[in-house]
Design a protein around this motif. Structure first.
Motif, mmCIF file in Angstrom:
data_model
loop_
_atom_site.group_PDB
_atom_site.id
_atom_site.type_symbol
_atom_site.label_atom_id
_atom_site.label_comp_id
_atom_site.label_asym_id
_atom_site.label_seq_id
_atom_site.Cartn_x
_atom_site.Cartn_y
_atom_site.Cartn_z
ATOM 1 N N THR A 208 0.730 -1.233 0.040
ATOM 2 C CA THR A 208 0.048 -0.049 -0.018
ATOM 3 C C THR A 208 0.922 1.398 0.014
ATOM 4 O O THR A 208 1.913 1.354 0.617
ATOM 5 C CB THR A 208 -0.992 0.055 1.337
ATOM 6 O OG1 THR A 208 -1.782 1.058 1.143
ATOM 7 C CG2 THR A 208 -0.207 0.236 2.448
ATOM 8 N N ASP A 226 -1.243 -4.574 -5.662
ATOM 9 C CA ASP A 226 -1.665 -4.293 -4.288
ATOM 10 C C ASP A 226 -1.342 -2.787 -3.841
ATOM 11 O O ASP A 226 -1.129 -2.687 -2.803
ATOM 12 C CB ASP A 226 -1.540 -5.180 -3.282
ATOM 13 C CG ASP A 226 -1.998 -6.827 -3.571
ATOM 14 O OD1 ASP A 226 -3.344 -6.577 -4.112
ATOM 15 O OD2 ASP A 226 -1.537 -7.532 -3.314
ATOM 16 N N ASP A 228 -2.194 0.615 -3.715
ATOM 17 C CA ASP A 228 -3.350 1.608 -3.764
ATOM 18 C C ASP A 228 -2.926 3.201 -3.249
ATOM 19 O O ASP A 228 -1.675 3.048 -2.659
ATOM 20 C CB ASP A 228 -4.590 1.161 -2.861
ATOM 21 C CG ASP A 228 -4.230 1.148 -1.335
ATOM 22 O OD1 ASP A 228 -2.981 0.597 -1.185
ATOM 23 O OD2 ASP A 228 -4.757 1.777 -0.408
ATOM 24 N N GLU A 245 -3.932 -0.760 -8.662
ATOM 25 C CA GLU A 245 -5.126 -0.407 -7.788
ATOM 26 C C GLU A 245 -5.569 0.995 -7.784
ATOM 27 O O GLU A 245 -6.786 1.234 -8.162
ATOM 28 C CB GLU A 245 -5.016 -0.869 -6.319
ATOM 29 C CG GLU A 245 -4.667 -2.350 -6.190
ATOM 30 C CD GLU A 245 -6.032 -3.084 -6.392
ATOM 31 O OE1 GLU A 245 -7.044 -2.609 -6.010
ATOM 32 O OE2 GLU A 245 -6.116 -4.054 -7.017
ATOM 33 N N SER A 246 -4.676 1.956 -7.625
ATOM 34 C CA SER A 246 -5.108 3.304 -7.409
ATOM 35 C C SER A 246 -3.803 4.422 -7.725
ATOM 36 O O SER A 246 -2.842 3.920 -6.991
ATOM 37 C CB SER A 246 -6.052 3.626 -6.169
ATOM 38 O OG SER A 246 -5.476 3.653 -5.074
ATOM 39 N N LYS A 261 -7.573 1.171 -11.730
ATOM 40 C CA LYS A 261 -9.204 0.823 -11.013
ATOM 41 C C LYS A 261 -9.586 2.266 -10.578
ATOM 42 O O LYS A 261 -10.709 2.339 -10.469
ATOM 43 C CB LYS A 261 -9.053 -0.198 -9.891
ATOM 44 C CG LYS A 261 -8.354 -1.750 -10.443
ATOM 45 C CD LYS A 261 -8.776 -2.471 -9.533
ATOM 46 C CE LYS A 261 -8.328 -4.063 -10.167
ATOM 47 N NZ LYS A 261 -7.972 -4.944 -9.131
#
Length: 280
Positions: A208, A226, A228, A245-246, A261
């Motif tokens: 993260t 994974d 984000d 993810e982001s 995403k």
């Protein structure tokens, strides 16, 4: 060169100021519990030796430690020393290397919190290391084929190259400058915040909130898993090979990715460009 074979020593400063010494199958252990066995030495070779006492190698120059074990009781083993070769060893005591220079470590297992602080020109190859605050404030590091596990690694480092390394670490490379990682896997939270001039080539990054508040950040053909809230307030140019993810508020640069995403751009300063190639 004086040769000593198969002896045991536990006296304080057993070989103080030695100049030209070959130790073979010797033990530094015993009831006298003496410290600083080889302090202020030069041209020392320790081969197949066992060290169980504190501070054995302080202020040494031209030192070889081969096929030897330094136990968890052998704390602060190498400080203020230079021109060091370590091969086929186990380094287990806390703060095993500090304020050292020109150190080459190969085929060795390291289990030492606070390893390597304030050292420079250190190379490692085929090393397994477990530590916390690993290599903090070191510069000119060259790591190849290193498996590392532990928190807070490579903080405030400068001029670092890692190739074919696996890092399982948290808060790695904070405030680091001039770093290149090639063909590495880096797993952990909050990777490389506040870093400057850091480049990832053909790497896998897992965890993260990586790579935030970075300056001159580059990713070349990397995979992010994974991950984000990536790149927050960073200056970044990146080409990613798989979806992410982001992405959140990159300040500048271009991020090319198959698909994101989520893309969060909720501050005026976020001028970075995200290109999603699967949507082209």
């Amino acid at each position: 060169m004086e040769t000593v074979i198969g002896k045991s020593f536990d006296a304080e400063r057993a070989f103080y100021n030695a100049d030209g010494l070959y130790l073979k199958d010797c033990q530094f252990d015993g009831p006298a519990d003496g410290e600083s066995a080889l302090k202020e030495g030069r041209q020392i070779v320790a081969d197949s030796c066992f060290f169980n006492l504190r501070y054995p190698f302080w202020h040494d120059s031209h030192l070889k430690i081969l096929n030897s074990t330094l136990t968890e009781n052998c704390r602060a083993a190498l400080w203020y020393s230079d021109h060091i070769q370590i091969d086929q060893c186990k380094l287990n005591g806390i703060k095993a290397l500090r304020e050292c220079s020109d150190a080459r470590i190969e085929n060795t297992e390291i289990d030492s919190p606070e390893f390597g602080w304030h050292s420079h020109h250190v190379s490692m190859n085929h090393v397994q290391a477990t530590s916390e605050y690993f290599m903090m404030r070191t510069h000119h590091l060259d790591l190849r084929n290193v498996d590392f596990k532990g928190k807070y690694s490579f903080q405030y480092t400068k001029n670092v190259v890692l190739e074919n390394c696996n890092l399982d670490t948290k808060d790695a490379f904070w405030h680091a400058k001039n770093v290149i990682l090639r063909n590495c896997t880096v797993k952990g939270k909050y990777l490389a915040w506040y870093s400057e001039n850091i480049t990832f080539e053909h790497c896998t990054i897992i965890g993260t909130q990586p790579l935030c508040y970075c300056k001159n950040l580059q990713l070349i053909d990397c995979k992010m898993m994974d991950t984000d809230l990536s790149f927050e307030r960073s200056e970044v140019d990146a080409t990613l090979t798989e979806p992410i993810e982001s992405i959140k508020n990159p300040l500048s640069g271009t991020i090319v990715v198959p698909y994101a995403k989520q893309i969060i751009m909720d501050i005026d300063q976020a001028k970075g460009i995200v290109i999603e190639t699967d949507k082209a």
